[in-house]
Design an enzyme around this catalytic site. Structure first.
Site, short mmCIF file in Angstrom:
data_model
loop_
_atom_site.label_atom_id
_atom_site.label_comp_id
_atom_site.label_asym_id
_atom_site.label_seq_id
_atom_site.Cartn_x
_atom_site.Cartn_y
_atom_site.Cartn_z
N THR A 13 1.29 -48.07 11.34
CA THR A 13 0.84 -48.03 12.75
C THR A 13 -0.39 -47.14 12.89
O THR A 13 -1.35 -47.50 13.59
CB THR A 13 1.95 -47.45 13.65
OG1 THR A 13 3.20 -47.94 13.20
CG2 THR A 13 1.75 -47.85 15.09
N MET A 85 4.41 -39.96 2.95
CA MET A 85 5.65 -39.18 2.92
C MET A 85 5.84 -38.32 1.67
O MET A 85 6.96 -37.92 1.37
CB MET A 85 6.86 -40.11 3.12
CG MET A 85 6.88 -40.81 4.47
SD MET A 85 6.68 -39.70 5.88
CE MET A 85 8.35 -39.07 6.03
N ARG A 86 4.76 -38.03 0.95
CA ARG A 86 4.90 -37.12 -0.19
C ARG A 86 4.11 -35.84 0.08
O ARG A 86 3.10 -35.86 0.76
CB ARG A 86 4.41 -37.77 -1.48
CG ARG A 86 5.35 -38.88 -1.93
CD ARG A 86 5.18 -39.19 -3.39
NE ARG A 86 5.81 -38.18 -4.25
CZ ARG A 86 5.98 -38.34 -5.56
NH1 ARG A 86 5.60 -39.44 -6.13
NH2 ARG A 86 6.55 -37.39 -6.27
N ILE A 87 4.61 -34.75 -0.48
CA ILE A 87 3.92 -33.47 -0.31
C ILE A 87 2.91 -33.30 -1.43
O ILE A 87 3.27 -33.36 -2.61
CB ILE A 87 4.93 -32.31 -0.26
CG1 ILE A 87 5.82 -32.49 0.98
CG2 ILE A 87 4.22 -30.95 -0.23
CD1 ILE A 87 6.98 -31.51 1.06
N HIS A 104 1.73 -35.63 12.58
CA HIS A 104 3.13 -35.20 12.49
C HIS A 104 3.81 -35.47 13.84
O HIS A 104 3.24 -35.17 14.88
CB HIS A 104 3.18 -33.71 12.16
CG HIS A 104 4.57 -33.19 12.01
ND1 HIS A 104 5.33 -33.44 10.88
CD2 HIS A 104 5.36 -32.49 12.86
CE1 HIS A 104 6.52 -32.89 11.05
NE2 HIS A 104 6.57 -32.31 12.23
N GLU A 138 0.50 -25.07 2.93
CA GLU A 138 1.79 -24.92 3.61
C GLU A 138 2.01 -26.15 4.51
O GLU A 138 1.14 -26.48 5.33
CB GLU A 138 1.78 -23.65 4.46
CG GLU A 138 3.18 -23.18 4.82
CD GLU A 138 3.15 -21.97 5.75
OE1 GLU A 138 4.03 -21.87 6.61
OE2 GLU A 138 2.22 -21.16 5.61
N ASP A 140 2.67 -28.93 7.20
CA ASP A 140 2.60 -29.05 8.66
C ASP A 140 2.06 -27.78 9.33
O ASP A 140 2.52 -27.40 10.41
CB ASP A 140 3.98 -29.39 9.23
CG ASP A 140 4.52 -30.71 8.70
OD1 ASP A 140 3.72 -31.61 8.39
OD2 ASP A 140 5.76 -30.85 8.59
N GLU A 169 0.96 -41.41 19.30
CA GLU A 169 0.35 -41.11 17.99
C GLU A 169 -1.00 -41.83 17.88
O GLU A 169 -1.97 -41.26 17.38
CB GLU A 169 1.27 -41.53 16.84
CG GLU A 169 2.44 -40.58 16.63
CD GLU A 169 3.16 -40.77 15.31
OE1 GLU A 169 3.82 -39.82 14.87
OE2 GLU A 169 3.09 -41.86 14.72
C1 GRF Z 1 4.68 -41.45 12.04
O1 GRF Z 1 5.65 -41.19 13.01
C2 GRF Z 1 4.04 -40.17 11.58
O2 GRF Z 1 4.01 -39.19 12.56
C3 GRF Z 1 4.95 -39.74 10.47
O3 GRF Z 1 5.37 -40.93 9.86
C4 GRF Z 1 5.31 -42.02 10.78
C5 GRF Z 1 4.47 -43.08 10.13
O4 GRF Z 1 4.29 -44.21 10.85
N1 GRF Z 1 4.27 -38.80 9.61
P1 GRF Z 1 3.27 -45.37 10.41
O5 GRF Z 1 3.50 -45.69 8.94
O6 GRF Z 1 1.86 -44.91 10.67
O7 GRF Z 1 3.66 -46.54 11.26
#
Ligand code: GRF
Length: 181
Positions: A13, A85-87, A104, A138, A140, A169
């Site tokens: 998104t 989703m990885r750090i 975030h 660190e 977020d 977002e």
């Molecule tokens: C979003 O809510 C963002 O804040 C979080 O992961 C979600 C990812 O959504 N970090 P998308 O893949 O951009 O739809």
């Protein structure tokens, strides 16, 4: 004109918002590459829809991921993390200091971490939101670029919040890019 790279792991998104920003502001920025660390996610199709090169890098360790990703980051001015989703390692983060941003799903500095929406719900806050910020080692914690807020209703859950969150977002990411590019 700035060259962007977008890192994704999911539905994309926010990638759509960034791609739309570039389409509407071609003199400001273009996406050179989308890098996904997962196969078969919606964001890959969105990259295709916009005609953007998409690379899938599935690696066990984050070091391997970063090493391979670096090959695609020559001439890139800004990395946009968009549901990635990885750090990332402190070394990579330092290399891209002030040149990497993230979104975030909370009003930072509240509710850092990977389950921010659930954490906000269980705490019982009545207002939450989203934050676009620079990435530092660190998690977020970097300087905030833009924020939007969202009211939590009485019977809300993660699913009912999701579409309203996606809307703000999108506004926050678009605004952040307008501010820094
Ligand atoms: C979003 O809510 C963002 O804040 C979080 O992961 C979600 C990812 O959504 N970090 P998308 O893949 O951009 O739809």
């Amino acid at each position: 004109m700035k060259n962007l790279a977008v890192f994704i792991s999911g539905t994309g998104t926010n990638l759509r918002t960034i791609a739309t920003f570039c389409k509407e502001n071609p003199h400001l920025a273009q996406i050179k590459v989308v890098i996904s660390n997962k196969n078969n996610v919606g964001g890959i199709e969105i990259a295709q829809e916009f005609g953007i090169e998409c690379v899938i890098i599935i690696k066990k360790s984050i070091n391997e991921f970063e090493n391979e990703a670096m090959q695609y980051l020559q001439n890139v001015d800004l990395i946009c993390l968009a549901g990635f989703m990885r750090i990332l390692t402190p070394e990579f983060t330092q290399k891209w200091e002030n040149k990497m941003i993230n979104i975030h799903p909370s009003l930072l500095p509240a509710f850092k971490g990977h389950d921010a929406i659930a954490d906000a719900l269980s705490y019982g806050v009545k207002i939450t939101g989203c934050t676009v910020h620079y990435v530092v080692a660190e998690v977020d914690s970097g300087k905030i670029i833009s924020q939007k807020c969202l009211e939590i209703y009485e019977n809300d859950n993660k699913e009912t919040i999701r579409p309203r969150l996606q809307k703000i977002e999108s506004q926050a990411y678009y605004e952040a890019l307008s501010k820094i590019l």
